[in-house]
Design a protein around this motif. Sequence first.
Motif, PDB file in Angstrom:
ATOM      1  N   PRO A   1       5.403  -2.987   6.845  1.00 53.40           N
ATOM      2  CA  PRO A   1       4.838  -1.913   6.797  1.00 53.40           C
ATOM      3  C   PRO A   1       3.641  -1.593   7.706  1.00 53.40           C
ATOM      4  CG  PRO A   1       3.950  -3.180   4.806  1.00 53.40           C
ATOM      5  CD  PRO A   1       5.075  -3.891   5.540  1.00 53.40           C
ATOM      6  N   GLY A   2       3.059  -2.565   8.274  1.00 56.97           N
ATOM      7  CA  GLY A   2       2.327  -2.280   9.385  1.00 56.97           C
ATOM      8  C   GLY A   2       2.784  -1.899  10.779  1.00 56.97           C
TER       9      GLY A   2
ATOM     10  N   GLN B   1      11.766   6.881  10.951  1.00 55.00           N
ATOM     11  CA  GLN B   1      11.898   7.442   9.601  1.00 55.00           C
ATOM     12  C   GLN B   1      12.379   6.838   8.364  1.00 55.00           C
ATOM     13  OE1 GLN B   1      14.469  10.999  10.020  1.00 55.00           O
ATOM     14  NE2 GLN B   1      13.769  12.096   8.474  1.00 55.00           N
ATOM     15  N   TYR B   2      13.530   5.905   8.967  1.00 50.67           N
ATOM     16  CA  TYR B   2      13.957   5.397   7.656  1.00 50.67           C
ATOM     17  C   TYR B   2      13.467   4.161   7.494  1.00 50.67           C
ATOM     18  CZ  TYR B   2      17.046   9.410   8.240  1.00 50.67           C
ATOM     19  OH  TYR B   2      17.499  10.559   8.520  1.00 50.67           O
ATOM     20  N   GLY B   3      12.480   3.379   8.343  1.00 49.29           N
ATOM     21  CA  GLY B   3      11.776   2.245   7.883  1.00 49.29           C
ATOM     22  C   GLY B   3      10.520   2.968   6.932  1.00 49.29           C
ATOM     23  N   PHE B   4      10.263   4.151   7.332  1.00 48.00           N
ATOM     24  CA  PHE B   4       9.226   4.615   6.460  1.00 48.00           C
ATOM     25  C   PHE B   4       9.717   5.105   5.144  1.00 48.00           C
ATOM     26  CE2 PHE B   4       5.761   7.050   8.952  1.00 48.00           C
ATOM     27  CZ  PHE B   4       5.502   6.163   9.779  1.00 48.00           C
ATOM     28  N   ASN B   5      11.171   5.316   5.091  1.00 50.54           N
ATOM     29  CA  ASN B   5      11.495   5.479   3.738  1.00 50.54           C
ATOM     30  C   ASN B   5      11.544   4.278   2.648  1.00 50.54           C
ATOM     31  OD1 ASN B   5      12.941   7.109   1.790  1.00 50.54           O
ATOM     32  ND2 ASN B   5      14.711   7.290   2.924  1.00 50.54           N
ATOM     33  N   VAL B   6      11.813   3.108   3.427  1.00 50.11           N
ATOM     34  CA  VAL B   6      11.748   1.949   2.787  1.00 50.11           C
ATOM     35  C   VAL B   6      10.028   1.609   2.372  1.00 50.11           C
ATOM     36  CG1 VAL B   6      11.793  -0.518   2.729  1.00 50.11           C
ATOM     37  CG2 VAL B   6      13.761   1.148   3.401  1.00 50.11           C
ATOM     38  N   ALA B   7       9.154   1.641   3.348  1.00 49.68           N
ATOM     39  CA  ALA B   7       7.866   1.473   3.433  1.00 49.68           C
ATOM     40  C   ALA B   7       7.245   2.343   2.001  1.00 49.68           C
ATOM     41  CB  ALA B   7       7.112   1.657   4.442  1.00 49.68           C
TER      42      ALA B   7
ATOM     43  N   THR C   1       8.224   0.755  -1.154  1.00 51.90           N
ATOM     44  CA  THR C   1       7.634  -0.465  -1.761  1.00 51.90           C
ATOM     45  C   THR C   1       6.151  -0.753  -1.763  1.00 51.90           C
ATOM     46  OG1 THR C   1       8.086  -1.063   0.394  1.00 51.90           O
ATOM     47  CG2 THR C   1       9.887  -1.486  -0.722  1.00 51.90           C
ATOM     48  N   GLN C   2       5.540   0.188  -0.929  1.00 57.86           N
ATOM     49  CA  GLN C   2       3.802   0.030  -0.695  1.00 57.86           C
ATOM     50  C   GLN C   2       2.986   1.422  -1.145  1.00 57.86           C
ATOM     51  OE1 GLN C   2       2.894  -2.793   0.269  1.00 57.86           O
ATOM     52  NE2 GLN C   2       4.977  -3.657   0.884  1.00 57.86           N
ATOM     53  N   ARG C   3       1.870   1.295  -1.297  1.00 55.88           N
ATOM     54  CA  ARG C   3       0.993   2.274  -1.719  1.00 55.88           C
ATOM     55  C   ARG C   3       0.082   2.372  -0.527  1.00 55.88           C
ATOM     56  NH1 ARG C   3      -0.436   2.740  -7.907  1.00 55.88           N
ATOM     57  NH2 ARG C   3      -0.899   4.740  -7.318  1.00 55.88           N
ATOM     58  N   PRO C   4       0.135   3.122   0.351  1.00 51.93           N
ATOM     59  CA  PRO C   4      -1.051   3.444   1.377  1.00 51.93           C
ATOM     60  C   PRO C   4      -2.114   4.147   0.508  1.00 51.93           C
ATOM     61  CG  PRO C   4       0.802   5.049   1.811  1.00 51.93           C
ATOM     62  CD  PRO C   4       1.416   4.133   0.750  1.00 51.93           C
ATOM     63  N   LEU C   5      -3.129   4.574   1.173  1.00 49.42           N
ATOM     64  CA  LEU C   5      -4.254   5.047   0.572  1.00 49.42           C
ATOM     65  C   LEU C   5      -3.795   6.616   0.195  1.00 49.42           C
ATOM     66  CD1 LEU C   5      -7.181   3.935   2.784  1.00 49.42           C
ATOM     67  CD2 LEU C   5      -6.880   3.127   0.727  1.00 49.42           C
ATOM     68  N   TYR C   6      -3.107   7.130   0.897  1.00 51.92           N
ATOM     69  CA  TYR C   6      -2.781   8.327   0.502  1.00 51.92           C
ATOM     70  C   TYR C   6      -1.169   8.681   1.004  1.00 51.92           C
ATOM     71  CZ  TYR C   6      -7.634   9.420   0.394  1.00 51.92           C
ATOM     72  OH  TYR C   6      -8.848   9.303   0.205  1.00 51.92           O
ATOM     73  N   SER C   7      -0.482   9.705   0.228  1.00 51.24           N
ATOM     74  CA  SER C   7       0.999   9.695   0.524  1.00 51.24           C
ATOM     75  C   SER C   7       1.263  11.232  -0.072  1.00 51.24           C
ATOM     76  CB  SER C   7       1.870   8.788  -0.152  1.00 51.24           C
ATOM     77  OG  SER C   7       1.709   8.847  -1.481  1.00 51.24           O
ATOM     78  N   TYR C   8       2.435  11.593   0.079  1.00 49.66           N
ATOM     79  CA  TYR C   8       2.922  12.961  -0.074  1.00 49.66           C
ATOM     80  C   TYR C   8       3.781  13.060  -1.366  1.00 49.66           C
ATOM     81  CZ  TYR C   8       0.602  14.046   3.979  1.00 49.66           C
ATOM     82  OH  TYR C   8      -0.422  14.063   5.110  1.00 49.66           O
ATOM     83  N   LYS C   9       3.770  13.911  -2.305  1.00 47.89           N
ATOM     84  CA  LYS C   9       4.673  14.528  -3.022  1.00 47.89           C
ATOM     85  C   LYS C   9       5.781  15.106  -2.471  1.00 47.89           C
ATOM     86  CE  LYS C   9       1.640  14.893  -7.194  1.00 47.89           C
ATOM     87  NZ  LYS C   9       1.058  15.636  -8.462  1.00 47.89           N
ATOM     88  N   PRO C  10       7.140  15.093  -3.139  1.00 47.17           N
ATOM     89  CA  PRO C  10       8.300  15.802  -2.490  1.00 47.17           C
ATOM     90  C   PRO C  10       8.073  17.239  -1.995  1.00 47.17           C
ATOM     91  CG  PRO C  10       9.018  14.653  -4.284  1.00 47.17           C
ATOM     92  CD  PRO C  10       7.387  14.713  -4.262  1.00 47.17           C
ATOM     93  N   GLY C  11       7.377  18.042  -2.807  1.00 45.63           N
ATOM     94  CA  GLY C  11       7.292  19.436  -2.241  1.00 45.63           C
ATOM     95  C   GLY C  11       6.207  19.920  -1.205  1.00 45.63           C
ATOM     96  N   ASN C  12       5.428  19.139  -0.881  1.00 41.46           N
ATOM     97  CA  ASN C  12       4.371  19.477  -0.011  1.00 41.46           C
ATOM     98  C   ASN C  12       4.418  18.429   1.299  1.00 41.46           C
ATOM     99  OD1 ASN C  12       2.050  20.257   1.236  1.00 41.46           O
ATOM    100  ND2 ASN C  12       1.296  20.939  -0.661  1.00 41.46           N
ATOM    101  N   ALA C  13       4.585  18.988   2.558  1.00 40.73           N
ATOM    102  CA  ALA C  13       4.557  18.229   3.664  1.00 40.73           C
ATOM    103  C   ALA C  13       3.417  18.228   4.453  1.00 40.73           C
ATOM    104  CB  ALA C  13       5.696  18.782   4.608  1.00 40.73           C
TER     105      ALA C  13
ATOM    106  N   SER D   1      -2.728   8.127   5.646  1.00 36.90           N
ATOM    107  CA  SER D   1      -1.269   8.416   4.899  1.00 36.90           C
ATOM    108  C   SER D   1      -0.153   7.715   5.386  1.00 36.90           C
ATOM    109  CB  SER D   1      -1.013   9.726   4.849  1.00 36.90           C
ATOM    110  OG  SER D   1      -0.607  10.112   6.083  1.00 36.90           O
ATOM    111  N   LEU D   2      -0.264   6.838   6.481  1.00 32.30           N
ATOM    112  CA  LEU D   2       0.550   6.276   7.096  1.00 32.30           C
ATOM    113  C   LEU D   2       0.807   4.626   6.284  1.00 32.30           C
ATOM    114  CD1 LEU D   2      -0.132   6.772  10.788  1.00 32.30           C
ATOM    115  CD2 LEU D   2       1.707   7.887   9.651  1.00 32.30           C
ATOM    116  N   PRO D   3       1.948   4.049   6.303  1.00 31.88           N
ATOM    117  CA  PRO D   3       2.395   2.713   5.712  1.00 31.88           C
ATOM    118  C   PRO D   3       1.468   1.655   6.164  1.00 31.88           C
ATOM    119  CG  PRO D   3       4.301   3.728   6.193  1.00 31.88           C
ATOM    120  CD  PRO D   3       3.372   4.735   7.173  1.00 31.88           C
ATOM    121  N   ALA D   4       0.941   1.679   7.228  1.00 30.47           N
ATOM    122  CA  ALA D   4      -0.247   0.772   7.927  1.00 30.47           C
ATOM    123  C   ALA D   4      -1.219   0.621   6.944  1.00 30.47           C
ATOM    124  CB  ALA D   4      -0.473   1.120   9.458  1.00 30.47           C
ATOM    125  N   SER D   5      -1.843   1.730   6.285  1.00 28.98           N
ATOM    126  CA  SER D   5      -2.904   1.705   5.393  1.00 28.98           C
ATOM    127  C   SER D   5      -2.830   0.973   3.950  1.00 28.98           C
ATOM    128  CB  SER D   5      -3.596   2.916   5.090  1.00 28.98           C
ATOM    129  OG  SER D   5      -2.841   3.930   4.220  1.00 28.98           O
ATOM    130  N   ALA D   6      -1.240   0.848   3.854  1.00 29.12           N
ATOM    131  CA  ALA D   6      -1.226  -0.080   2.525  1.00 29.12           C
ATOM    132  C   ALA D   6      -1.655  -1.576   2.683  1.00 29.12           C
ATOM    133  CB  ALA D   6       0.477  -0.217   2.292  1.00 29.12           C
TER     134      ALA D   6
END
Length: 585
Positions: free
Chosen positions: A57-58, A63-69, A72-84, A197-202
């Motif tokens: 995750p770091g 895009q498709y690596g992000f999809n897995v990350a 499996t991981q919880r960064p400090l922030y992330s996005y609900k499906p309906g809001n980009a 909000s990126l996987p690196a903050s997980a």
Amino acid sequence: MTRLCVAALCAAAMVAAGCGGDNEKSTGGSTGAPTGKAKTGGNLTVLYNGDVDYVDPGVTYYQYGFNVAYMTQRPLYSYKPGNATAAVPDLAAGPAKISNGGKTVTVKIRNGIRFSPPVNREVTSADVKYALERGYNPNVAGEYLAYFGDVKGAAAATKNAKAGTSPNIAGIETPDKYTIRFQLDRPRAAIVVGALSLPASAPVPKAYAERYDKQKPSQYGTHQVSTGPYMIENKGKAKASGYKPGTLIKLVRNPNWKRSTDYKPAYLDSITIEEGVDPDVGSRRILNGQGLANGDFQLPPQIIKSVSQGPKKNELVVTPPTGRFRYIAFDVRKKPFDNINVRKAIAAAFDRTALRQAFGGPATGDIPTHFIPPGQPGFQDAGGTEGPGYNFMENPAGDMDVATAYMKKAGFPSGKYTGGKTFLAIGDSATQQRRVVEVAQNQFAKLGFKVDLRFVKRQTMYTKYCQVPAEQPPICPSVGWLKDFADPETLLDLTFNGKNILKSGNSNFANLDDPKINAAMRKAEVITDRDERNKAWGEIDKMITAQAPGVLWLWDKQPNLESTNVNGVINKSLATWDFSYTSVK
């Protein structure tokens, strides 16, 4: 490198408080019922043509690596499906606090979040600190260091990096086990908060991961522990048995994850990613099978056409604009592309609708008028759908009168190129990309340009040629860029700022180094107010578009397929399926 990415916060005010519940409706292009009524349980198979770039995750950047990350991981922030554009707290307990004139960012993390086996302990702020610092270890080589470049001590960490060692960066503080604080040299809070909000903050547990980070390259990815609802299957051992590069990624439930601490419903019991699948064969498997969805491949044009007009049209789900732009880049250091009038002439001559048709037609996206795509901060400030009104961008089908006028300004009295040189273009060999480049060759010919096409695998195209200025051909016809998170800087800075031209890993594919644009970017970088920030970067977009660094031909949308029994949900930020909201009927 068309990145694949995700989410964003322009400032703390953009981080929505609260964590939502399981009754949120499917959004962002979903064909399913409200997710609150979705069935819990079942297995989903996702078909990939290739592999993820990294499972770590770091490091993952596509895009498709992000999809897995994000599963499996919880960064400090992330996005609900309906809001980009507005991230929500994930590992964080609430919005980030910005103080000290934009030079300090403070985040509280949740109590009681635990790592998956074999670590099995509570996550602390020290784990987030290590997750970010390990990126400076050359064995890890994190992809997001630029966003943290103004953290106190980060520049020295970059300069003094030693393989196998993660630095202690003074500007990343952990005053207690549930607080992480960033001290900055410049008021860059907006971009730092966005990058959280990126996987690196997980979080990554140092005592466990350090041994793997000492190896070159780091082996943490295949030994990782998870904090998200899913984990890469490991059968109780440290090394993941569920990842076989180029073949399989098997995600199973993380036994230490609690729905009560997360906004994600995570209906599925498992997600199996099959790799090495031909796009045409895979598309037909999805349409004729059950429990299947597409992953990383573009749907073949004939599939899009037949499905959209046939009885299975409900199985075709088209995303909103993804936040990606695609363009044919000119190396502006090389003649005659160093002449702005030549570049404008080529842009004016191109029938960009023909390029889109070769890629799959209108379902794949819209014809651009500038760089920042629809749905992204700064889009309206750059002119919205109409754009800034430059005549060489006005006609999607091309305008030869405008094109020849620019060629004459460039010193070609006939209105066509008469230099006699043949120009090398190295493109992506993937089917749709190849079709686009072949159409582009004919478009160049309209102005007398002879183009020698060579096709290589996508990774080779980037890492050996188009991202290495010393080896770069005059034309890179298959490039594009997807936002890292919803801030216009992530779309324009790495891609067009002269300071970001690198000897390798270069994403400024045009090698554009315009002093006025560079200066405008430096001023815009330190703006924290969201509206002012968007306006400044919108103006920069106009400046870049005016330089015609390439033929800008698509603002992406993403056609996807799901089997009839799949209740797929699109995440607008990921611009693809959100497996944590998807279910099977």
